[in-house]
Motif scaffolding. Sequence first.
Motif, short mmCIF file in Angstrom:
data_model
loop_
_atom_site.label_atom_id
_atom_site.label_comp_id
_atom_site.label_asym_id
_atom_site.label_seq_id
_atom_site.Cartn_x
_atom_site.Cartn_y
_atom_site.Cartn_z
N LYS A 1 43.53 62.32 33.44
CA LYS A 1 44.79 61.89 32.99
C LYS A 1 45.24 63.12 32.26
O LYS A 1 46.38 63.43 32.43
CB LYS A 1 44.61 60.72 31.96
CG LYS A 1 45.82 60.31 31.55
CD LYS A 1 45.75 58.75 30.62
CE LYS A 1 44.70 58.73 29.91
NZ LYS A 1 44.60 57.56 29.27
N GLU B 1 49.97 56.90 28.58
CA GLU B 1 49.75 55.47 27.88
C GLU B 1 50.98 54.77 27.79
O GLU B 1 51.10 54.51 26.46
CB GLU B 1 48.72 55.51 27.08
CG GLU B 1 47.33 55.77 27.59
CD GLU B 1 46.20 55.82 26.30
OE1 GLU B 1 46.64 55.70 25.23
OE2 GLU B 1 45.12 56.12 26.76
N ARG C 1 51.98 46.09 31.47
CA ARG C 1 51.21 47.02 31.85
C ARG C 1 51.20 48.44 30.92
O ARG C 1 52.46 48.81 30.36
CB ARG C 1 51.25 47.66 33.33
CG ARG C 1 51.00 46.47 34.21
CD ARG C 1 49.95 46.84 35.03
NE ARG C 1 49.54 45.76 35.76
CZ ARG C 1 48.31 45.11 35.54
NH1 ARG C 1 47.51 45.39 34.44
NH2 ARG C 1 47.78 43.91 36.01
N ALA D 1 50.61 52.52 31.63
CA ALA D 1 50.70 53.41 32.50
C ALA D 1 50.05 54.27 32.10
O ALA D 1 50.02 54.65 30.85
CB ALA D 1 52.08 54.09 32.93
N ASP D 2 49.04 55.08 32.92
CA ASP D 2 48.11 56.07 32.29
C ASP D 2 48.99 57.49 32.18
O ASP D 2 49.03 57.92 31.10
CB ASP D 2 46.88 56.62 33.56
CG ASP D 2 46.02 55.58 33.47
OD1 ASP D 2 45.56 55.23 32.48
OD2 ASP D 2 45.61 55.22 34.61
N GLU E 1 48.71 56.23 38.07
CA GLU E 1 47.56 55.46 37.51
C GLU E 1 46.22 56.13 38.07
O GLU E 1 46.01 56.32 39.21
CB GLU E 1 47.65 54.23 38.01
CG GLU E 1 48.52 53.18 37.34
CD GLU E 1 48.10 52.87 36.00
OE1 GLU E 1 46.90 52.68 35.85
OE2 GLU E 1 48.70 52.76 35.21
N GLN F 1 42.14 55.56 38.85
CA GLN F 1 41.43 54.42 39.26
C GLN F 1 39.94 54.80 39.36
O GLN F 1 39.79 55.63 40.21
CB GLN F 1 42.05 53.65 40.43
CG GLN F 1 41.10 52.33 40.43
CD GLN F 1 41.41 51.10 39.37
OE1 GLN F 1 42.58 51.17 38.72
NE2 GLN F 1 40.34 50.92 39.06
N ARG G 1 49.43 45.19 40.58
CA ARG G 1 50.00 46.32 39.76
C ARG G 1 50.96 47.10 40.22
O ARG G 1 51.94 47.53 39.58
CB ARG G 1 48.68 47.08 39.33
CG ARG G 1 47.82 46.54 38.55
CD ARG G 1 46.44 47.42 38.25
NE ARG G 1 45.20 46.69 37.74
CZ ARG G 1 44.28 47.48 37.51
NH1 ARG G 1 44.28 48.52 37.49
NH2 ARG G 1 43.00 46.57 36.98
N THR G 2 50.67 47.45 41.67
CA THR G 2 52.00 48.21 42.08
C THR G 2 53.10 47.40 42.20
O THR G 2 54.56 48.16 41.83
CB THR G 2 51.45 48.66 43.50
OG1 THR G 2 50.32 49.58 43.33
CG2 THR G 2 52.67 49.49 44.09
N TYR H 1 54.79 47.58 38.66
CA TYR H 1 55.57 48.72 38.38
C TYR H 1 56.81 48.82 39.08
O TYR H 1 57.86 49.36 38.91
CB TYR H 1 54.89 49.89 38.51
CG TYR H 1 53.43 50.13 37.65
CD1 TYR H 1 53.92 50.03 36.25
CD2 TYR H 1 52.23 50.34 38.04
CE1 TYR H 1 52.79 50.33 35.28
CE2 TYR H 1 51.31 50.50 36.95
CZ TYR H 1 51.45 50.54 35.78
OH TYR H 1 50.64 50.70 34.56
N VAL I 1 54.73 54.41 42.28
CA VAL I 1 53.28 54.62 41.65
C VAL I 1 52.63 55.56 42.45
O VAL I 1 52.63 55.46 43.56
CB VAL I 1 52.57 53.18 41.77
CG1 VAL I 1 51.40 53.30 41.00
CG2 VAL I 1 53.72 52.35 41.05
N TRP J 1 48.65 56.41 42.90
CA TRP J 1 47.16 56.24 42.56
C TRP J 1 46.33 57.35 42.84
O TRP J 1 46.55 57.99 44.02
CB TRP J 1 46.87 54.79 43.29
CG TRP J 1 47.69 53.61 43.10
CD1 TRP J 1 48.71 53.00 43.44
CD2 TRP J 1 47.09 52.73 41.99
NE1 TRP J 1 49.11 51.84 42.80
CE2 TRP J 1 47.88 51.73 41.82
CE3 TRP J 1 45.86 52.66 41.20
CZ2 TRP J 1 47.56 50.87 41.09
CZ3 TRP J 1 45.80 51.93 40.25
CH2 TRP J 1 46.71 50.70 40.12
#
Length: 104
Positions: A18, A37, A43, A45-46, A60, A62, A74-75, A78, A85, A87
Amino acid sequence: MIESKKKESESFEHIKIKEFFYDNLPLDNNVRIIKLEYPIGNRIADVYCKLENGKEVIIEIQHSMILSKDLLQRTKEYNDHNCYVLWVFNGSSFERLPKIEDKI
């Protein structure tokens, strides 16, 4: 180092990935706003980015196994807020055997 504000604890690797995106993404891109964050709907988001062209991108990270249905949900959440998004999967922490087809 980033202090996580999320209720569940994040691994060292998750935090470092992150930090990498937060520190490096604005260097060669047209990023107007970048936040860690960042809340989007229900949600967090990172990493959240708003580009110069107005598009919003969520990153995000993972670091653990996730069911494909959860990833899609989750996608979609968003996307419902007009966010793209990205990932980022860190597979080094994923359990290798046995493989479970319903997990990514």
